[in-house]
Scaffold this motif. Sequence first.
Motif, PDB file in Angstrom:
ATOM      1  N   VAL A 308       0.861  -1.173   0.000  1.00  0.00           N
ATOM      2  CA  VAL A 308       0.000   0.000   0.000  1.00  0.00           C
ATOM      3  C   VAL A 308       0.903   1.230   0.000  1.00  0.00           C
ATOM      4  O   VAL A 308       1.793   1.359   0.855  1.00  0.00           O
ATOM      5  CB  VAL A 308      -0.936   0.031   1.234  1.00  0.00           C
ATOM      6  N   LEU A 309       0.703   2.110  -0.978  1.00  0.00           N
ATOM      7  CA  LEU A 309       1.512   3.323  -1.106  1.00  0.00           C
ATOM      8  C   LEU A 309       0.711   4.499  -0.566  1.00  0.00           C
ATOM      9  O   LEU A 309      -0.423   4.755  -0.981  1.00  0.00           O
ATOM     10  CB  LEU A 309       1.882   3.563  -2.569  1.00  0.00           C
ATOM     11  N   VAL A 310       1.324   5.216   0.369  1.00  0.00           N
ATOM     12  CA  VAL A 310       0.662   6.333   1.034  1.00  0.00           C
ATOM     13  C   VAL A 310       1.531   7.577   0.886  1.00  0.00           C
ATOM     14  O   VAL A 310       2.750   7.510   0.995  1.00  0.00           O
ATOM     15  CB  VAL A 310       0.428   6.027   2.530  1.00  0.00           C
ATOM     16  N   GLY A 311       0.891   8.709   0.650  1.00  0.00           N
ATOM     17  CA  GLY A 311       1.652   9.949   0.520  1.00  0.00           C
ATOM     18  C   GLY A 311       0.832  11.092  -0.038  1.00  0.00           C
ATOM     19  O   GLY A 311       1.094  12.259   0.274  1.00  0.00           O
ATOM     20  N   HIS A 312      -0.150  10.781  -0.865  1.00  0.00           N
ATOM     21  CA  HIS A 312      -1.014  11.831  -1.405  1.00  0.00           C
ATOM     22  C   HIS A 312      -1.914  12.383  -0.300  1.00  0.00           C
ATOM     23  O   HIS A 312      -2.343  11.651   0.604  1.00  0.00           O
ATOM     24  CB  HIS A 312      -1.869  11.284  -2.546  1.00  0.00           C
ATOM     25  N   ARG A 313      -2.263  13.658  -0.411  1.00  0.00           N
ATOM     26  CA  ARG A 313      -3.061  14.329   0.609  1.00  0.00           C
ATOM     27  C   ARG A 313      -4.513  14.534   0.178  1.00  0.00           C
ATOM     28  O   ARG A 313      -5.279  15.219   0.846  1.00  0.00           O
ATOM     29  CB  ARG A 313      -2.422  15.682   0.957  1.00  0.00           C
ATOM     30  N   ILE A 326       5.757   3.339 -10.993  1.00  0.00           N
ATOM     31  CA  ILE A 326       4.323   3.565 -10.812  1.00  0.00           C
ATOM     32  C   ILE A 326       4.137   5.075 -10.713  1.00  0.00           C
ATOM     33  O   ILE A 326       4.853   5.746  -9.966  1.00  0.00           O
ATOM     34  CB  ILE A 326       3.795   2.884  -9.533  1.00  0.00           C
ATOM     35  N   VAL A 327       3.197   5.602 -11.490  1.00  0.00           N
ATOM     36  CA  VAL A 327       2.952   7.044 -11.507  1.00  0.00           C
ATOM     37  C   VAL A 327       1.509   7.282 -11.078  1.00  0.00           C
ATOM     38  O   VAL A 327       0.577   6.685 -11.629  1.00  0.00           O
ATOM     39  CB  VAL A 327       3.199   7.643 -12.908  1.00  0.00           C
ATOM     40  N   SER A 328       1.313   8.156 -10.105  1.00  0.00           N
ATOM     41  CA  SER A 328      -0.024   8.436  -9.580  1.00  0.00           C
ATOM     42  C   SER A 328      -0.273   9.938  -9.592  1.00  0.00           C
ATOM     43  O   SER A 328       0.653  10.742  -9.447  1.00  0.00           O
ATOM     44  CB  SER A 328      -0.171   7.886  -8.161  1.00  0.00           C
ATOM     45  N   ALA A 329      -1.542  10.308  -9.764  1.00  0.00           N
ATOM     46  CA  ALA A 329      -1.918  11.723  -9.761  1.00  0.00           C
ATOM     47  C   ALA A 329      -3.123  11.921  -8.853  1.00  0.00           C
ATOM     48  O   ALA A 329      -4.007  11.065  -8.775  1.00  0.00           O
ATOM     49  CB  ALA A 329      -2.237  12.201 -11.174  1.00  0.00           C
ATOM     50  N   THR A 334      -0.499  17.140  -7.263  1.00  0.00           N
ATOM     51  CA  THR A 334       0.824  16.571  -7.515  1.00  0.00           C
ATOM     52  C   THR A 334       0.734  15.236  -8.247  1.00  0.00           C
ATOM     53  O   THR A 334      -0.280  14.535  -8.194  1.00  0.00           O
ATOM     54  CB  THR A 334       1.605  16.338  -6.203  1.00  0.00           C
ATOM     55  N   ILE A 335       1.850  14.918  -8.919  1.00  0.00           N
ATOM     56  CA  ILE A 335       2.078  13.592  -9.490  1.00  0.00           C
ATOM     57  C   ILE A 335       3.216  12.969  -8.699  1.00  0.00           C
ATOM     58  O   ILE A 335       4.270  13.595  -8.513  1.00  0.00           O
ATOM     59  CB  ILE A 335       2.457  13.679 -10.980  1.00  0.00           C
ATOM     60  N   ARG A 336       2.999  11.760  -8.224  1.00  0.00           N
ATOM     61  CA  ARG A 336       4.049  11.076  -7.475  1.00  0.00           C
ATOM     62  C   ARG A 336       4.571   9.880  -8.265  1.00  0.00           C
ATOM     63  O   ARG A 336       3.800   9.177  -8.917  1.00  0.00           O
ATOM     64  CB  ARG A 336       3.546  10.618  -6.090  1.00  0.00           C
ATOM     65  N   VAL A 337       5.878   9.676  -8.183  1.00  0.00           N
ATOM     66  CA  VAL A 337       6.551   8.588  -8.881  1.00  0.00           C
ATOM     67  C   VAL A 337       7.100   7.617  -7.846  1.00  0.00           C
ATOM     68  O   VAL A 337       7.763   8.031  -6.882  1.00  0.00           O
ATOM     69  CB  VAL A 337       7.690   9.119  -9.779  1.00  0.00           C
ATOM     70  N   ARG A 347      10.010  10.493  -6.533  1.00  0.00           N
ATOM     71  CA  ARG A 347       9.990  11.953  -6.663  1.00  0.00           C
ATOM     72  C   ARG A 347       8.565  12.452  -6.849  1.00  0.00           C
ATOM     73  O   ARG A 347       7.650  11.671  -7.125  1.00  0.00           O
ATOM     74  CB  ARG A 347      10.866  12.413  -7.833  1.00  0.00           C
ATOM     75  N   THR A 348       8.405  13.757  -6.722  1.00  0.00           N
ATOM     76  CA  THR A 348       7.122  14.420  -6.937  1.00  0.00           C
ATOM     77  C   THR A 348       7.238  15.377  -8.126  1.00  0.00           C
ATOM     78  O   THR A 348       8.238  16.102  -8.241  1.00  0.00           O
ATOM     79  CB  THR A 348       6.695  15.219  -5.693  1.00  0.00           C
ATOM     80  N   LEU A 349       6.225  15.368  -8.983  1.00  0.00           N
ATOM     81  CA  LEU A 349       6.148  16.318 -10.086  1.00  0.00           C
ATOM     82  C   LEU A 349       5.098  17.362  -9.731  1.00  0.00           C
ATOM     83  O   LEU A 349       3.918  17.031  -9.540  1.00  0.00           O
ATOM     84  CB  LEU A 349       5.767  15.615 -11.390  1.00  0.00           C
TER      85      LEU A 349
END
Length: 522
Positions: A308-313, A326-329, A334-337, A347-349
């Motif tokens: 489970v990937l956690v970090g987006h708010r 894996i790329v998430s938006a 933000t976009i997280r890699v 990293r964060t875009l």
Amino acid sequence: MVVTRSGVSSSPSNSTPTSPQHKTNPELSDMISTFEEWDQAKQTSFVKTLIGKLCHEQLWDIDTALRPFMMRDFIATLPEYVSEHILSYLDAKSLCAAEQVSKQWRDVVNNGHLWRKLIIRNVNNEDIWARLGKRRQWINHVYKSGEFGPHYFRKLYAKIVQDLKVSNKMWRDGKPHLRKIDCASHDSKGVYCLQYDDKKIVSGLRDNTIKVWDINSLKNTMTLTGHTGSVLCMQYDERIIVTGSSDACIRIWDVKTGEHLQMLIHHCDAVLHLRFQDGIMVSCSKDRTIAVWSMNGSSPQNIVMKHVLVGHRAAVNVVDFDEKYIVSASGDRTIRVWSTQQCEFVRTLSGHTRGIACLQYHGNLVVSGSSDCSIKLWDIEVGAILRTLEGHEELVRCIRFDSHRIVSGAYDGTIKVWDLKAALDPRIPLGNICIRTISEHKGRVFRLQFDEFQIVSSSHDDTIVIFDFLSRCDFYSDIQKVNSDSICQSFEALSDIEQDTVENFQHHRFESSSSIESLDDS
């Protein structure tokens, strides 16, 4: 008589030709007669000695005179099957030129069915040729060598190239042929996600169902029920359909029978998007998390959550991945890699000024669409924005790209087609990047997918629309009328077509769907 390098003598006749020089210079005639009486070794030694006495200008003249005698027609000399194999490596322009060399060369091309083999090679290597062959129904002909003569395939090749050229032009300024499906939802209307192939369209609807449509007749062939909320995202392959819903569940279905196979429960809020390939599935949710699942094994019951990937708010609206990232938006702008193997943050875009609704990732390129009405192109390795595209008036809801085009759909009801290569060139002004705008839907555009010849899109207006850019002209009807003994189309004509046609379409299709329940169902 002329003595070649191999020692074989050849001349137009058995007698030695008599030139005017011989008649006026008896000594030269006697010298040639003496030279002819010598054996090959003595002739060679004498010529070498003579060459050593010549100046540079004389050697240049000798070299020029020798060149025609040193040339050999290797195609005519080799066994025919070897010659066919050599010429089979030529492209169309070179093959046209080879036909002009001599009758023997043309016979090798015709007897070896090299135009048919060239078409087969293109069909096997380029997706656009295979897809065109199926659409135009000539693909079966090229695998039947005895049904048509060699001239048929030469003319067929020219027709195919012409067809591709016209279809490419249709993307810019042609009027696409439209076909529309009215999904006829009873209560909640809207088609949130779709995916299609050569036979069917699979769609996820706001009325909690998954509907399968025949892509030719546009008839509903199967309806899957089981979700208790809107079907927001889906993907299928040759075995299964995987769907995600606002009911927070992921369900697995048999793609052929529609049988419900498995239900996965992990997310505690709406499943907004999912992708699977190569034994891995990634899903994301309104609950702000990303789940990574293992799909190893032949049974859907073997799907197990690994990370489970956690970090987006805020809600994670879309994910995409390959073997590296894996790329998430998210709605957090933000976009997280993340690394695919270790599932660690990379990293964060950052750059969008409002929530990000959609993205696609391939190679080093990420293309994203946002509530700020813009589209951004990113270099994933350095996190830099390569270009920002503006033109939509509302939220950019869905986006796809291949090696030539970006196609975007928005809440303003429009679909825009952008030139990808122009977008990546900073010297080209923004006004020259958008190829065309399509306004056909009467509501928000939720989802789209496209290939070399068509766009298929779905909308809040409860319709699925197919925009077909393949020309309606019949390029092939007169091919079979060509007599097998007739002269082929001129090399210059085909060469012009080859120069004008589009570059090889290296098409990267990604069969995922993107939906944002937090934006659409709230």
